[in-house]
Design a protein around this motif. Structure first.
Motif, mmCIF file in Angstrom:
data_model
loop_
_atom_site.group_PDB
_atom_site.id
_atom_site.type_symbol
_atom_site.label_atom_id
_atom_site.label_comp_id
_atom_site.label_asym_id
_atom_site.label_seq_id
_atom_site.Cartn_x
_atom_site.Cartn_y
_atom_site.Cartn_z
ATOM 1 N N SER A 34 0.911 -1.270 -0.103
ATOM 2 C CA SER A 34 0.020 0.312 -0.094
ATOM 3 C C SER A 34 0.871 1.341 0.258
ATOM 4 N N GLY A 35 2.101 0.964 -0.059
ATOM 5 C CA GLY A 35 3.051 2.168 0.247
ATOM 6 C C GLY A 35 4.263 2.178 -1.072
ATOM 7 N N ASP A 36 5.218 2.937 -0.822
ATOM 8 C CA ASP A 36 6.483 2.917 -1.667
ATOM 9 C C ASP A 36 7.661 1.744 -1.047
ATOM 10 N N ILE A 37 7.268 1.279 -0.092
ATOM 11 C CA ILE A 37 8.491 0.447 0.480
ATOM 12 C C ILE A 37 7.734 -0.923 0.899
ATOM 13 N N LEU A 38 8.634 -2.031 0.426
ATOM 14 C CA LEU A 38 8.110 -3.387 0.651
ATOM 15 C C LEU A 38 8.895 -3.949 1.774
ATOM 16 N N TYR A 39 8.543 -4.359 2.975
ATOM 17 C CA TYR A 39 9.399 -4.898 3.967
ATOM 18 C C TYR A 39 9.394 -6.397 4.051
ATOM 19 N N VAL A 40 10.532 -6.830 3.816
ATOM 20 C CA VAL A 40 10.625 -8.456 3.775
ATOM 21 C C VAL A 40 11.227 -8.925 5.122
ATOM 22 N N PRO A 58 15.748 -13.797 7.576
ATOM 23 C CA PRO A 58 16.886 -13.870 8.585
ATOM 24 C C PRO A 58 18.097 -13.356 8.119
ATOM 25 N N ASN A 59 19.117 -13.792 8.901
ATOM 26 C CA ASN A 59 20.517 -13.441 8.464
ATOM 27 C C ASN A 59 20.840 -12.140 8.040
ATOM 28 N N MET A 60 20.882 -11.041 8.741
ATOM 29 C CA MET A 60 21.119 -9.696 8.262
ATOM 30 C C MET A 60 22.552 -9.644 7.996
ATOM 31 N N ASP A 61 23.494 -10.442 8.386
ATOM 32 C CA ASP A 61 24.851 -10.286 8.149
ATOM 33 C C ASP A 61 25.271 -10.603 6.715
ATOM 34 N N ASN A 74 19.648 -6.028 -4.171
ATOM 35 C CA ASN A 74 20.074 -6.724 -3.011
ATOM 36 C C ASN A 74 19.145 -6.024 -1.946
ATOM 37 N N LEU A 75 18.641 -6.879 -0.923
ATOM 38 C CA LEU A 75 18.086 -6.185 0.300
ATOM 39 C C LEU A 75 18.804 -5.142 0.899
ATOM 40 N N ILE A 76 18.308 -4.029 1.257
ATOM 41 C CA ILE A 76 18.892 -3.060 1.859
ATOM 42 C C ILE A 76 18.238 -3.011 3.347
ATOM 43 N N ASN A 77 18.611 -3.204 4.673
ATOM 44 C CA ASN A 77 17.670 -3.252 5.655
ATOM 45 C C ASN A 77 16.523 -3.880 5.450
#
Length: 640
Positions: free
Chosen positions: A576-582, A585-588, A607-610
């Motif tokens: 519904s907005g401009d950002i898709l949150y995914v 796991p494994n942020m490293d 690539n996913l950023i944050n």
């Protein structure tokens, strides 16, 4: 004509005073029959942290120039049972009873407590009960005790197991709520106050044993020995042999360090002569106030009380409108003080009030044609103060904290969450060993099954938690061992109400042995991203006393497991907005993504950023999102 009496010669006056003319009588009944049992000691130790926090709040109130005892007074109901001869003669007079209660109120005003008779006097006309032996009151309780009141039985004579005449004794275990008094001791200005002190958890100033106290004169072990209170001097056990007729200590005993005792012969909880006893110490007053709030706050007269209910008492928002309803009947006036500052806010039975961010004590004062009573609900309303970084190990837990946990005995049968360290009070249940090598102090919350009834419910509600990370999870440790273990339910409270059992309920014993370590459970909170929530631990008491349920180490964490083992979640979905949150796991490590339409044509890649994908220019429709990490892939269908 007025005739002047001749003055006594000075030397004769000195002789008379030396022999104690007009002082305390020598031949007195044995003072107290109250015995501090192992069970009562264990219960006291289990709630000691809560008591300490209330005591600190009490001392702050006492020091505050803006707070007076009249603003905070709690009215506590007493049911008087007067035992008389079978023909209705004898028994303590109503005038003496009223005087005793008046004297009691003078001494307890410093603890913000006052007492009043509830629904008149119950007369028990039975010759055989006029001379009670300790224990006989148990038969009386079955037929005459009134639940929710302090029941005081008055008899002509009371004997202990040694057939010694005693002045009285108290029984406050569970909800027995009983005091037994000898008539002749009621009017001596100190014995009833002494037994009421026992009822509200005070020990004798010399401690619990008949042997000489182990408390040291220098006070270095005052919290653990003697009466466990530090502003009462060490007491070797006062008697008529070491206290003279002028209430002076004349003993010469010394403690383990060789220091001579200097006890307070005027303390009401001592064994000094009854005429000497005149006061409580400040910490004793604080202890009784704290015990009332922690363990006896349910006391209320059915026909005349200052109780009330509220449709809601806690929110994570910055304001809260609460609808109050007085449960008092036949009242002529109501006075509501919504922050216990002494200023009356409403004078109607059922007001509504909007609170802003903070924590509030609420006081209700009610009157009928004959008297006025009041009751203060401590820390009753909690508004706002959400925490985004939440980590609770209960080592620095403070019941009085403005943003802390809320406990509730839902069924009002004495089943509640308590703070504890080490073993619980019941054998064969509860944790016995430290949880981890890094947490040797082993402080945790637990629901004590002893004294409660099967099916009773105890609720523990967390402070407000702000869930800002879409990859958040809740972790907590739990211990459930015993034959009578009931159930532990985990609920989430949102602005729309409770979502019960967000994970399957834990039912029955979960550990194989009592000494087993705490187990760990995780809860996915990603569905509550950008919301403020509370977590409720709801214990349901099992069918037996050996059913203590404990929790510890409750904290919010970032979920971090191999992607091949994870279920990737996408928020918001539909977008519904401009950002898709995914939620992955494994942020490293670097996680790549491909976004395609349903025919397989590439739309976005990178690539996913944050854990974010910016999709502001994406056309409306359905897409496939593929997340790749170390050769494993997960594909999700999304909509914009």
């Amino acid at each position: 004509m007025h005739v002047l009496k001749p003055k006594l010669p000075t030397f004769l006056l000195f002789i008379l005073l030396s022999f104690g003319i007009n002082t305390v009588a020598q031949n007195e009944t044995v003072s107290c029959g109250t015995v501090t049992t192992k069970e009562s000691t264990a219960f006291y130790n289990s709630i000691k942290p809560q008591l300490k926090n209330h005591e600190q709040a009490f001392m702050q109130k006492r020091l505050s120039k803006s707070v007076s005892s009249t603003k905070l007074m709690n009215s506590i109901p007493v049911k008087a049972h007067i035992i008389r001869n079978s023909n209705g003669t004898g028994g303590i007079s109503e005038a003496d009873l009223n005087t005793a209660i008046s004297d009691l109120n003078t001494l307890y005003a410093g603890a913000f407590m006052e007492f009043f008779l509830c629904d008149g006097i119950n007369y028990i006309n039975q010759d055989s009960l006029c001379h009670l032996k300790k224990g006989d009151e148990k038969n009386l309780i079955e037929t005459t005790n009134v639940a929710g009141l302090i029941n005081i039985y008055f008899a002509e004579n009371i004997e202990n197991a040694l057939e010694e005449s005693i002045c009285g004794y108290a029984d406050n275990e569970g909800r027995n709520d009983v005091i037994v008094m000898k008539n002749s001791c009621v009017t001596n200005d100190s014995t009833l106050a002494h037994e009421m002190g026992h009822f509200f958890s005070l020990m004798h100033t010399h401690g619990t044993d008949d042997t000489k106290t182990t408390e040291l004169v220098d006070g270095s072990n005052c919290e653990t020995d003697g009466d466990g209170i530090c502003d009462t001097p060490a007491d070797p056990k006062l008697t008529s042999k070491n206290v003279n007729n002028f209430c002076q200590y004349i003993g010469t005993e010394t403690d383990a360090n060789g220091n001579t005792y200097t006890p307070d012969t005027g303390n009401i909880m001592s064994y000094a002569k009854k005429g000497c006893r005149s006061h409580f110490s400040q910490q004793q007053l604080a202890r009784m106030y704290a015990f009332y709030l922690t363990a006896k706050n349910y006391l209320a007269c059915p026909s005349f009380n200052a109780n009330f209910t509220a449709d809601v008492s806690q929110t994570c928002d910055e304001s809260l409108t609460v609808n109050f309803e007085s449960s008092s009947e036949n009242m002529t006036t109501w006075a509501w003080d919504m922050d216990s500052d002494g200023v009356i806010d409403y004078t109607i039975p059922n007001p509504s009030h909007t609170f802003t961010s903070g924590v509030y004590d609420v006081t209700l004062t009610v009157s009928n044609k004959h008297r006025t009573i009041k009751k203060t609900y401590s820390k009753f309303i909690k508004v706002g103060n959400a925490e985004s970084l939440f980590n609770e190990d209960f080592e620095s837990y403070s019941l009085q904290s403005d943003v802390n946990w809320t406990v509730k005995d839902s069924t009002e049968h004495g089943y509640n969450w308590l703070l504890n360290k080490g073993e619980t009070t019941s054998s064969g249940t509860g944790p016995t060993s430290v949880k981890t090598a890094n947490n040797p102090s082993n402080t945790y919350m637990y629901a004590e099954a002893s004294g409660a009834q099967p099916g009773d419910i105890a609720e523990l509600l967390s402070p407000c938690m702000a869930i800002t990370n879409p990859n958040s999870g809740l972790e907590f440790s739990y211990h459930m061992y015993g034959k009578g273990i009931g159930e532990l339910h985990i609920d989430i409270k949102t602005e729309d109400g409770y979502i019960n059992d967000v994970i399957p309920a834990l039912i029955g014993s979960q550990q194989k042995h009592q000494e087993d370590a705490f187990l760990i459970k995780d809860i996915d909170l990603s569905a509550y991203t950008n919301q403020t929530i509370n977590v409720r631990f709801r214990a349901v008491r099992g069918n037996n006393w050996d059913g203590d349920i404990a929790i510890d180490n409750v904290f919010i964490k970032t979920i971090d497991v191999p992607i091949s083992d994870a279920v990737v979640k996408v928020y918001p979905n539909p977008i519904s907005g401009d950002i898709l949150y995914v939620n992955t796991p494994n942020m490293d490590e670097t996680l790549s993504y491909n976004l395609t339409d349903l025919t397989g044509n590439a739309v976005l890649t990178g690539n996913l950023i944050n854990k974010q994908i910016h999709v502001g220019n994406l056309s409306s429709g359905m897409y496939l999102l593929t997340i790749r990490s170390k050769g494993s892939t997960v594909t999700k269908k999304i909509i914009k």
